[in-house]
Design an enzyme around this catalytic site. Structure first.
Site, PDB file in Angstrom:
ATOM      1  N   VAL A 161       3.802   4.042  -1.195  1.00 14.82           N
ATOM      2  CA  VAL A 161       4.163   4.722  -2.446  1.00 14.82           C
ATOM      3  C   VAL A 161       5.617   5.183  -2.415  1.00 14.82           C
ATOM      4  O   VAL A 161       6.029   6.019  -3.207  1.00 14.82           O
ATOM      5  CB  VAL A 161       3.229   5.934  -2.698  1.00 14.82           C
ATOM      6  CG1 VAL A 161       1.794   5.471  -2.888  1.00 14.82           C
ATOM      7  CG2 VAL A 161       3.313   6.941  -1.548  1.00 14.82           C
ATOM      8  N   ASP A 162       6.392   4.628  -1.472  1.00  9.91           N
ATOM      9  CA  ASP A 162       7.759   5.105  -1.255  1.00  9.91           C
ATOM     10  C   ASP A 162       8.808   4.373  -2.078  1.00  9.91           C
ATOM     11  O   ASP A 162       9.992   4.700  -2.009  1.00  9.91           O
ATOM     12  CB  ASP A 162       8.109   5.006   0.244  1.00  9.91           C
ATOM     13  CG  ASP A 162       7.847   3.611   0.819  1.00  9.91           C
ATOM     14  OD1 ASP A 162       8.003   2.607   0.089  1.00  9.91           O
ATOM     15  OD2 ASP A 162       7.486   3.523   2.012  1.00  9.91           O
ATOM     16  N   GLY A 186       2.875  -4.664   8.752  1.00 14.10           N
ATOM     17  CA  GLY A 186       2.869  -3.220   8.957  1.00 14.10           C
ATOM     18  C   GLY A 186       1.675  -2.497   8.381  1.00 14.10           C
ATOM     19  O   GLY A 186       1.816  -1.435   7.789  1.00 14.10           O
ATOM     20  N   HIS A 201      -1.172   1.483  -4.590  1.00 15.36           N
ATOM     21  CA  HIS A 201      -1.510   2.910  -4.633  1.00 15.36           C
ATOM     22  C   HIS A 201      -0.530   3.724  -5.469  1.00 15.36           C
ATOM     23  O   HIS A 201      -0.480   4.935  -5.353  1.00 15.36           O
ATOM     24  CB  HIS A 201      -1.578   3.469  -3.211  1.00 15.36           C
ATOM     25  CG  HIS A 201      -2.642   2.820  -2.390  1.00 15.36           C
ATOM     26  ND1 HIS A 201      -2.503   2.528  -1.046  1.00 15.36           N
ATOM     27  CD2 HIS A 201      -3.870   2.356  -2.729  1.00 15.36           C
ATOM     28  CE1 HIS A 201      -3.593   1.945  -0.602  1.00 15.36           C
ATOM     29  NE2 HIS A 201      -4.433   1.820  -1.593  1.00 15.36           N
ATOM     30  N   GLN A 235       0.837  -1.200   0.000  1.00 18.81           N
ATOM     31  CA  GLN A 235       0.000   0.000   0.000  1.00 18.81           C
ATOM     32  C   GLN A 235       0.878   1.258   0.000  1.00 18.81           C
ATOM     33  O   GLN A 235       0.360   2.363  -0.025  1.00 18.81           O
ATOM     34  CB  GLN A 235      -0.895  -0.007   1.245  1.00 18.81           C
ATOM     35  CG  GLN A 235      -1.818  -1.210   1.319  1.00 18.81           C
ATOM     36  CD  GLN A 235      -2.541  -1.301   2.663  1.00 18.81           C
ATOM     37  OE1 GLN A 235      -1.959  -1.611   3.693  1.00 18.81           O
ATOM     38  NE2 GLN A 235      -3.820  -1.015   2.647  1.00 18.81           N
ATOM     39  N   CYS A 289      -3.003  12.980 -21.027  1.00 24.32           N
ATOM     40  CA  CYS A 289      -2.626  11.929 -21.980  1.00 24.32           C
ATOM     41  C   CYS A 289      -2.168  10.651 -21.296  1.00 24.32           C
ATOM     42  O   CYS A 289      -1.972   9.629 -21.952  1.00 24.32           O
ATOM     43  CB  CYS A 289      -1.564  12.430 -22.959  1.00 24.32           C
ATOM     44  SG  CYS A 289       0.094  12.572 -22.251  1.00 24.32           S
ATOM     45  N   CYS A 305       1.865  16.805 -24.038  1.00 24.30           N
ATOM     46  CA  CYS A 305       0.570  17.395 -24.427  1.00 24.30           C
ATOM     47  C   CYS A 305       0.235  18.686 -23.691  1.00 24.30           C
ATOM     48  O   CYS A 305      -0.778  19.307 -23.982  1.00 24.30           O
ATOM     49  CB  CYS A 305      -0.544  16.366 -24.221  1.00 24.30           C
ATOM     50  SG  CYS A 305      -1.092  16.230 -22.501  1.00 24.30           S
ATOM     51  N   CYS A 330       8.823  -4.762  12.283  1.00 24.16           N
ATOM     52  CA  CYS A 330       8.992  -5.598  11.085  1.00 24.16           C
ATOM     53  C   CYS A 330      10.474  -5.868  10.814  1.00 24.16           C
ATOM     54  O   CYS A 330      10.861  -6.999  10.499  1.00 24.16           O
ATOM     55  CB  CYS A 330       8.373  -4.906   9.877  1.00 24.16           C
ATOM     56  SG  CYS A 330       6.705  -4.305  10.137  1.00 24.16           S
TER      57      CYS A 330
HETATM   58 ZN   LIG Z   1       0.217  14.667 -21.400  1.00 20.60          ZN
END
Ligand SMILES: [Zn+2]
Length: 326
Positions: A157-158, A272, A173, A155, A184, A235, A316
């Site tokens: 995002v690191d 964790g 995530h 979960q 785009c 874009c 952990c």
């Molecule tokens: Zn773009």
């Protein structure tokens, strides 16, 4: 859904005690700050009882019996790398601060909100991107190398699992290390964007860093409003970190992919995570339907303690390296 705070907040917990004290609720943080140098595990890891040898044996047995283990990790695995979680008592961000996650809808709708977000993100990036895997990440990567791990779902995002070399990995995530164009859909590396920020904001950059030598970010309205945010090089569309903000949903294809991995597994280990967020919890429900044995390693209660055959309240990074994956 995931709670991504702008970077400045975790950074505020560093070194300067006067500022730290102002930024947190309660004395706990100050005490911890004095016990540990900044960035060390003491800042963000909740206190836990000593490792119980009997519990370690039980977890060892659980792992030994498993042939297709699925592991799901959450913020609790990264606290020992110096990244705070959200919900832990006293040391989590929710307990220490009034700041709350950015909302997906606000980010998409409002250019000023994106500007504020990116300004803080720009200042916080050098430190955030420098975090390193801890022994728990390395242990799971090792389990994969030895064929013990069927799949790893995080979960977080690191990108710490990726840094540790894990490949059989789904970042549920997304990752702060990627940037997505909202028009785009082009994905680019966050590190590249940092260079574009610097080129667009040469004076601004020096000023912000001068204000915040220890990474403690207090941006004024003027600073935020003068911050230039680049758009998609292809874009011209607005850019967003490739992560699922609060109020957004995980891509259904990704959810189905993980459901299939859970159904192929013969056991599930949670590492964790308090499992409060449904996007992760739903896979526990699938595991329960399949009657998979579930073990949970997390300091503090979780939403699924009652469903687990084994629950361990340990660090952990202290416990996983004790397990022999053969
Ligand atoms: Zn773009």
């Amino acid at each position: 859904m995931v709670q991504i705070l702008e970077f400045s907040l975790p950074l505020r917990m560093k070194m300067n005690f006067g500022l730290t004290f102002r930024a947190v609720k309660g004395l706990c943080m100050v005490k911890h700050s004095r016990q540990y140098s900044h960035g060390s595990i003491g800042l963000f890891v909740p206190p836990s009882p000593p490792v119980d040898p009997e519990k370690v044996k039980e977890l060892q047995r659980f792992i030994t019996l498993s042939k297709r283990l699925l592991v799901m990790t959450g913020a609790g695995i990264s606290t020992e790398s110096g990244i705070p979680d959200y919900r832990s008592e006293k040391v989590g961000l929710y307990a220490r601060t009034d700041r709350r996650p950015i909302q997906h809808g606000d980010f998409v709708r409002s250019a000023p909100i994106r500007q504020r977000y990116w300004a803080r993100n720009f200042v916080g990036w050098p430190r955030f991107s420098s975090h390193q895997p801890n022994p728990a990440h390395w242990a799971l990567s090792n389990w994969e190398r030895l064929g013990k791990l069927h799949w790893l779902v995080t979960q977080n995002v690191d990108a710490l699992h990726t840094k540790a070399g894990s490949q059989r990995l789904t970042e549920l995530h997304g990752s702060m290390h990627r940037v997505l164009c909202l028009h785009c859909g082009e994905q680019t590396a966050r590190g590249v964007l940092q260079g574009r920020f610097e080129a667009l904001n040469p004076t601004w950059s020096a000023e912000a860093q001068g204000l915040a030598p220890d990474g403690d970010v207090f941006l004024t309205e003027e600073q935020v409003q003068s911050f230039q945010v680049p758009s998609c090089a292809r874009c011209g569309g607005p850019l967003k970190p490739d992560v699922v903000f609060f109020g957004d949903t995980v891509n259904p294809d990704k959810v189905n992919f993980v459901h299939r991995r859970v159904k192929e597994a013969d056991s599930l280990l949670v590492v964790g995570s308090s499992l409060q967020v449904y996007s992760g919890y739903r896979f526990i429900l699938t595991a329960r339907e399949k009657k998979l044995p579930i073990a949970i390693l997390n300091i503090g209660p979780t939403r699924s303690d009652a469903l687990a055959c084994l629950k361990l309240d340990s660090r952990c990074g202290e416990l996983l390296p004790l397990i022999d994956p053969h």
